[in-house]
Design a protein around this motif. Structure first.
Motif, PDB file in Angstrom:
ATOM      1  N   ALA A 282      -0.273  13.890 -39.290  1.00 17.27           N
ATOM      2  CA  ALA A 282      -0.736  13.272 -40.536  1.00 17.27           C
ATOM      3  C   ALA A 282       0.450  12.818 -41.373  1.00 17.27           C
ATOM      4  O   ALA A 282       0.448  11.721 -41.945  1.00 17.27           O
ATOM      5  CB  ALA A 282      -1.602  14.253 -41.323  1.00 17.27           C
ATOM      6  N   ARG A 283       1.466  13.671 -41.446  1.00 19.15           N
ATOM      7  CA  ARG A 283       2.674  13.324 -42.207  1.00 19.15           C
ATOM      8  C   ARG A 283       3.278  12.008 -41.705  1.00 19.15           C
ATOM      9  O   ARG A 283       3.632  11.130 -42.508  1.00 19.15           O
ATOM     10  CB  ARG A 283       3.701  14.456 -42.065  1.00 19.15           C
ATOM     11  N   GLU A 284       3.371  11.842 -40.409  1.00 18.68           N
ATOM     12  CA  GLU A 284       3.984  10.629 -39.866  1.00 18.68           C
ATOM     13  C   GLU A 284       3.142   9.391 -40.184  1.00 18.68           C
ATOM     14  O   GLU A 284       3.684   8.317 -40.462  1.00 18.68           O
ATOM     15  CB  GLU A 284       4.172  10.768 -38.350  1.00 18.68           C
ATOM     16  N   ARG A 285       1.821   9.530 -40.149  1.00 20.67           N
ATOM     17  CA  ARG A 285       0.962   8.385 -40.462  1.00 20.67           C
ATOM     18  C   ARG A 285       1.063   8.003 -41.940  1.00 20.67           C
ATOM     19  O   ARG A 285       1.036   6.829 -42.297  1.00 20.67           O
ATOM     20  CB  ARG A 285      -0.487   8.697 -40.100  1.00 20.67           C
ATOM     21  N   TYR A 286       1.162   9.019 -42.815  1.00 20.64           N
ATOM     22  CA  TYR A 286       1.345   8.716 -44.235  1.00 20.64           C
ATOM     23  C   TYR A 286       2.670   7.986 -44.443  1.00 20.64           C
ATOM     24  O   TYR A 286       2.745   7.015 -45.212  1.00 20.64           O
ATOM     25  CB  TYR A 286       1.325   9.998 -45.065  1.00 20.64           C
ATOM     26  N   PHE A 287       3.715   8.446 -43.770  1.00 22.05           N
ATOM     27  CA  PHE A 287       5.012   7.772 -43.866  1.00 22.05           C
ATOM     28  C   PHE A 287       4.887   6.312 -43.428  1.00 22.05           C
ATOM     29  O   PHE A 287       5.430   5.398 -44.068  1.00 22.05           O
ATOM     30  CB  PHE A 287       6.054   8.486 -42.998  1.00 22.05           C
ATOM     31  N   THR A 288       4.169   6.095 -42.325  1.00 26.82           N
ATOM     32  CA  THR A 288       4.002   4.729 -41.818  1.00 26.82           C
ATOM     33  C   THR A 288       3.245   3.859 -42.816  1.00 26.82           C
ATOM     34  O   THR A 288       3.618   2.694 -43.050  1.00 26.82           O
ATOM     35  CB  THR A 288       3.245   4.752 -40.479  1.00 26.82           C
ATOM     36  N   ALA A 289       2.192   4.413 -43.421  1.00 26.39           N
ATOM     37  CA  ALA A 289       1.431   3.646 -44.425  1.00 26.39           C
ATOM     38  C   ALA A 289       2.329   3.232 -45.581  1.00 26.39           C
ATOM     39  O   ALA A 289       2.238   2.097 -46.078  1.00 26.39           O
ATOM     40  CB  ALA A 289       0.253   4.483 -44.924  1.00 26.39           C
ATOM     41  N   ILE A 290       3.198   4.136 -46.011  1.00 26.61           N
ATOM     42  CA  ILE A 290       4.100   3.828 -47.140  1.00 26.61           C
ATOM     43  C   ILE A 290       5.153   2.805 -46.733  1.00 26.61           C
ATOM     44  O   ILE A 290       5.520   1.922 -47.513  1.00 26.61           O
ATOM     45  CB  ILE A 290       4.756   5.125 -47.652  1.00 26.61           C
ATOM     46  N   GLU A 291       5.630   2.909 -45.500  1.00 31.55           N
ATOM     47  CA  GLU A 291       6.600   1.913 -45.018  1.00 31.55           C
ATOM     48  C   GLU A 291       5.987   0.517 -45.011  1.00 31.55           C
ATOM     49  O   GLU A 291       6.658  -0.474 -45.305  1.00 31.55           O
ATOM     50  CB  GLU A 291       7.070   2.294 -43.610  1.00 31.55           C
ATOM     51  N   LEU A 292       4.699   0.440 -44.679  1.00 30.93           N
ATOM     52  CA  LEU A 292       4.016  -0.858 -44.634  1.00 30.93           C
ATOM     53  C   LEU A 292       3.632  -1.358 -46.019  1.00 30.93           C
ATOM     54  O   LEU A 292       3.514  -2.564 -46.245  1.00 30.93           O
ATOM     55  CB  LEU A 292       2.763  -0.753 -43.760  1.00 30.93           C
ATOM     56  N   ASP A 293       3.409  -0.427 -46.942  1.00 30.93           N
ATOM     57  CA  ASP A 293       3.032  -0.799 -48.311  1.00 30.93           C
ATOM     58  C   ASP A 293       3.628   0.232 -49.266  1.00 30.93           C
ATOM     59  O   ASP A 293       3.046   1.288 -49.508  1.00 30.93           O
ATOM     60  CB  ASP A 293       1.509  -0.842 -48.458  1.00 30.93           C
ATOM     61  N   GLU A 294       4.788  -0.072 -49.812  1.00 32.08           N
ATOM     62  CA  GLU A 294       5.488   0.897 -50.664  1.00 32.08           C
ATOM     63  C   GLU A 294       4.738   1.198 -51.950  1.00 32.08           C
ATOM     64  O   GLU A 294       4.996   2.200 -52.620  1.00 32.08           O
ATOM     65  CB  GLU A 294       6.891   0.394 -50.991  1.00 32.08           C
ATOM     66  N   HIS A 295       3.767   0.335 -52.326  1.00 32.21           N
ATOM     67  CA  HIS A 295       2.979   0.551 -53.535  1.00 32.21           C
ATOM     68  C   HIS A 295       1.739   1.411 -53.293  1.00 32.21           C
ATOM     69  O   HIS A 295       0.939   1.615 -54.202  1.00 32.21           O
ATOM     70  CB  HIS A 295       2.522  -0.789 -54.122  1.00 32.21           C
ATOM     71  N   PHE A 296       1.575   1.918 -52.084  1.00 25.03           N
ATOM     72  CA  PHE A 296       0.374   2.678 -51.726  1.00 25.03           C
ATOM     73  C   PHE A 296       0.508   4.084 -52.334  1.00 25.03           C
ATOM     74  O   PHE A 296       0.883   5.046 -51.669  1.00 25.03           O
ATOM     75  CB  PHE A 296       0.253   2.744 -50.214  1.00 25.03           C
ATOM     76  N   VAL A 297       0.133   4.217 -53.600  1.00 28.62           N
ATOM     77  CA  VAL A 297       0.406   5.462 -54.321  1.00 28.62           C
ATOM     78  C   VAL A 297      -0.429   6.631 -53.802  1.00 28.62           C
ATOM     79  O   VAL A 297       0.030   7.785 -53.838  1.00 28.62           O
ATOM     80  CB  VAL A 297       0.182   5.285 -55.838  1.00 28.62           C
ATOM     81  N   GLU A 298      -1.639   6.374 -53.325  1.00 30.04           N
ATOM     82  CA  GLU A 298      -2.452   7.473 -52.819  1.00 30.04           C
ATOM     83  C   GLU A 298      -1.851   8.044 -51.538  1.00 30.04           C
ATOM     84  O   GLU A 298      -1.908   9.253 -51.294  1.00 30.04           O
ATOM     85  CB  GLU A 298      -3.891   7.019 -52.587  1.00 30.04           C
ATOM     86  N   ALA A 299      -1.245   7.182 -50.728  1.00 29.25           N
ATOM     87  CA  ALA A 299      -0.562   7.672 -49.529  1.00 29.25           C
ATOM     88  C   ALA A 299       0.635   8.538 -49.924  1.00 29.25           C
ATOM     89  O   ALA A 299       0.897   9.578 -49.307  1.00 29.25           O
ATOM     90  CB  ALA A 299      -0.108   6.493 -48.669  1.00 29.25           C
ATOM     91  N   ARG A 300       1.374   8.128 -50.960  1.00 28.04           N
ATOM     92  CA  ARG A 300       2.505   8.935 -51.437  1.00 28.04           C
ATOM     93  C   ARG A 300       2.028  10.286 -51.952  1.00 28.04           C
ATOM     94  O   ARG A 300       2.641  11.324 -51.684  1.00 28.04           O
ATOM     95  CB  ARG A 300       3.255   8.187 -52.537  1.00 28.04           C
TER      96      ARG A 300
END
Length: 378
Positions: A282-300
């Motif tokens: 899960a941690r790696e997928r959240y990291f990937t989501a943030i890499e693709l969209d740095e504004h994705f605050v819920e993922a952060r």
């Protein structure tokens, strides 16, 4: 509107600095008050303060004279957005957005709605996608919902409680006419028949008024095999909702293989992996989501929670702080960061984030459940 008017600004402004707003008032011929007093005619409320839900919260702000002036119509309280509309349009109208009788000014994140309705947060996101609930605004993909969305969610919860599947409950709700679904009170089941009790009377599954307990049953067609990216994601939602988590994970992976890099699908995959107990994946997928969209605050925010559970406290703190850089008014992040800082011995800063959280979400279920322990720890 502001000519020869004494204006007081309350709370942090989001659209500008306090200095810029004060200069705008002066250019419009008004004056600035540094403290509330009987001469103040307009109070401009910063956006984050509008997250307050209960009118009684304002009694701590207004003294007796000022409160009396407000209730008598001699004082106007307006939102920051309304203030700038007046400044830019130079229009004079009645922009009062808060009244003594108003109590529905709160906005709720998906997590808050999940806590209030006892639904998984994944259900909240899917019901938004299916247009069962509608956000009032979004901040970097984080939805904020009004109080009116709680009623359909509670009805949805009731249908789940009586044994309906997620998909069947969703179909029932979508079959009701939106204009008659503003105030559902109860769901009535007679055999395999479903009726909705609303302020408009009994409705059947087509949204028609019903005067007996024999509505025509709606035929439910079988689902077709998924093919497109949207269908893969929809099928994954169906599997996840029915508890087939591994099937859902396989479909999300197929969607990523089909559609390429996608922040939202990576986020949904991370949420599912978390439910399955695979925190590292899960941690790696959240990291990937943030890499693709740095504004994705819920993922952060969710990444911070996962990192904290994994014991990676420094990285968790960085994730929470990163979310607040993009969205300083993210109430739940202030709460989780406060908890993390308290455990790490940073008492003073933890208290500050807890204070901000309480200002942003004074009626949060998090406080209802844990306020006693938090107070004791501080």
């Amino acid at each position: 509107m502001f000519h020869d008017t004494l204006v007081y600004f309350h709370g942090k402004l989001s659209a500008s600095s306090r200095k810029e707003a004060e200069n705008a008032v002066r250019q419009a011929g008004g004056k600035i008050a540094r403290a509330l007093n009987p001469q103040v005619k307009t109070i401009v409320v910063g956006e984050e303060e509008l997250l307050r839900q209960d009118w009684n919260q304002w009694n701590d702000i207004l003294d007796e004279q000022t409160r009396e002036a407000f209730e008598n119509g001699q004082l106007k309280i307006i939102a920051e957005t309304t203030f700038w509309e007046i400044i830019h349009k130079h229009e004079t109208y009645e922009p009062v957005v808060i009244t003594a009788a108003s109590s529905d000014t709160a906005l709720y994140t998906p997590v808050m709605l999940a806590e209030l309705t006892n639904l998984p947060v994944s259900y909240i996101r899917r019901l938004e996608k299916q247009n069962v609930i509608f956000p009032q605004r979004k901040v970097h993909q984080l939805s904020y919902f009004g109080f009116e969305n709680i009623a359909p969610l509670k009805l949805f919860r009731k249908m789940l409680d009586i044994g309906f599947s997620f998909q069947k409950s969703l179909r029932r709700i979508q079959q009701i006419k939106p204009q008659l679904f503003t105030s559902p009170l109860d769901v009535i089941v007679a055999g395999n028949k479903v009726l909705f009790q609303t302020n408009s009377g009994l409705l059947d599954t087509k949204g028609q008024k019903h005067f007996g307990f024999h509505p025509e049953e709606v035929e439910e067609s079988g689902a077709e095999a998924p093919a497109s990216l949207a269908e893969l994601c929809e099928a994954a939602w169906d599997c996840e909702s029915s508890g087939r988590l591994q099937d859902a994970l396989n479909l999300y992976r197929a969607a990523l293989a089909s559609g390429g890099a996608n922040a939202l699908i990576n986020f949904q995959t991370a949420e599912l992996l978390y439910r399955m107990g695979d925190l590292t994946a899960a941690r790696e997928r959240y990291f990937t989501a943030i890499e693709l969209d740095e504004h994705f605050v819920e993922a952060r925010a969710n990444l911070g929670c996962v990192l904290a559970e994994l014991g990676e406290t420094q990285l968790a703190e960085s994730a929470f702080r990163g979310a607040l850089e993009y969205h300083p008014k993210y109430a739940e992040v202030h709460y989780h960061l406060s908890e993390l800082l308290r455990k790490n011995g940073k008492k003073s800063e933890a208290e500050e984030h807890l204070r901000i959280f309480m200002e942003l979400a004074p009626n949060s279920p998090l406080l209802n459940l844990q306020s006693a322990n938090l107070t004791k720890n501080f």
